[in-house]
Write an enzyme that holds these catalytic residues in place. Structure first.
Site, mmCIF file in Angstrom:
data_model
loop_
_atom_site.group_PDB
_atom_site.id
_atom_site.type_symbol
_atom_site.label_atom_id
_atom_site.label_comp_id
_atom_site.label_asym_id
_atom_site.label_seq_id
_atom_site.Cartn_x
_atom_site.Cartn_y
_atom_site.Cartn_z
ATOM 1 C CG HIS A 101 -4.196 14.375 4.362
ATOM 2 N ND1 HIS A 101 -5.177 15.200 4.866
ATOM 3 C CD2 HIS A 101 -3.044 15.088 4.387
ATOM 4 C CE1 HIS A 101 -4.639 16.369 5.171
ATOM 5 N NE2 HIS A 101 -3.343 16.321 4.909
ATOM 6 C CG HIS A 103 1.623 14.502 4.148
ATOM 7 N ND1 HIS A 103 1.599 15.402 3.111
ATOM 8 C CD2 HIS A 103 0.793 15.002 5.091
ATOM 9 C CE1 HIS A 103 0.783 16.406 3.418
ATOM 10 N NE2 HIS A 103 0.289 16.189 4.619
HETATM 11 P P1 5GP Z 1 -1.912 19.073 5.113
HETATM 12 O O1 5GP Z 1 -1.221 20.409 5.152
HETATM 13 O O2 5GP Z 1 -3.402 19.223 5.360
HETATM 14 O O3 5GP Z 1 -1.295 18.022 5.980
HETATM 15 O O4 5GP Z 1 -1.705 18.536 3.643
HETATM 16 C C1 5GP Z 1 -2.515 18.834 2.568
HETATM 17 C C2 5GP Z 1 -1.760 18.434 1.328
HETATM 18 O O5 5GP Z 1 -2.675 18.305 0.256
HETATM 19 C C3 5GP Z 1 -0.709 19.458 0.875
HETATM 20 O O6 5GP Z 1 0.554 18.830 0.795
HETATM 21 C C4 5GP Z 1 -1.213 19.927 -0.483
HETATM 22 O O7 5GP Z 1 -0.166 20.159 -1.389
HETATM 23 C C5 5GP Z 1 -2.107 18.783 -0.919
HETATM 24 N N1 5GP Z 1 -3.224 19.159 -1.762
HETATM 25 C C6 5GP Z 1 -4.141 20.127 -1.505
HETATM 26 N N2 5GP Z 1 -5.065 20.188 -2.484
HETATM 27 C C7 5GP Z 1 -4.727 19.212 -3.374
HETATM 28 C C8 5GP Z 1 -5.309 18.762 -4.609
HETATM 29 O O8 5GP Z 1 -6.328 19.280 -5.084
HETATM 30 N N3 5GP Z 1 -4.692 17.723 -5.255
HETATM 31 C C9 5GP Z 1 -3.570 17.124 -4.740
HETATM 32 N N4 5GP Z 1 -3.050 16.118 -5.456
HETATM 33 N N5 5GP Z 1 -2.998 17.524 -3.594
HETATM 34 C C10 5GP Z 1 -3.561 18.553 -2.917
#
Ligand code: 5GP
Ligand code: ZN
Length: 137
Positions: A101, A103
């Site tokens: 993903h 951001h």
């Molecule tokens: P990472 O830390 O892996 O780069 O980012 C994961 C992101 O996914 C975090 O910013 C977290 O808030 C978001 N996230 C995790 N679970 C969910 C979900 O079920 N729905 C949405 N909309 N965002 C999520």
């Protein structure tokens, strides 16, 4: 391929509802549930790729072009002052969901997102060593 227990596979394919701001056959872009700032969104492929290194090149190219487009739309609609694109790979890098993903984080003057690091100091020797190590033959 989808992974049954992957939350982003389920969101990307519409099995779990999300606040979607863009969708096509390859990607979904939806709002983060725990936003760093107002409008923080996540761009995810519909197929499962664990991280950047797994993501196929064609999708990689499409992802950055799409991110540029959505970020432009956000800038206009939200009136943000800047934009961070953040992409974490591996636990050590802060990845918590192991489905690629990107951001998209709109930035506002004086906001509290705090996407930063403590700058170090590289010596000439270190820079030379790294260039030797990292340059292509
Ligand atoms: P990472 O830390 O892996 O780069 O980012 C994961 C992101 O996914 C975090 O910013 C977290 O808030 C978001 N996230 C995790 N679970 C969910 C979900 O079920 N729905 C949405 N909309 N965002 C999520
Ligand atoms: Zn997945």
């Amino acid at each position: 391929m989808r992974e049954e227990h992957c939350i982003f596979c389920r969101i990307a394919n519409g099995e779990i509802p999300s606040s979607t701001i863009y969708e096509d056959e390859d990607f979904r872009v939806f709002l983060d549930l725990n936003p760093a700032t107002r409008g923080h969104a996540l761009l995810v492929p519909k197929e499962h790729y664990g991280n950047l290194f797994e993501l196929e090149d064609g999708l990689c190219e499409k992802a950055i072009v799409l991110a540029k487009r959505i970020a432009g739309r956000m800038k206009k609609a939200l009136g943000c002052d800047g934009m961070n694109l953040v992409q974490n790979n591996g636990e050590a890098a802060g990845q918590t969901v192991f489905h690629f993903h990107l951001h998209l984080i709109p930035r506002y003057q004086g906001d509290t997102a705090g996407i930063t690091w403590t700058p170090g100091k590289a010596s000439e020797k270190e820079l030379e060593e790294l260039v030797a190590l990292l340059s292509e033959e």
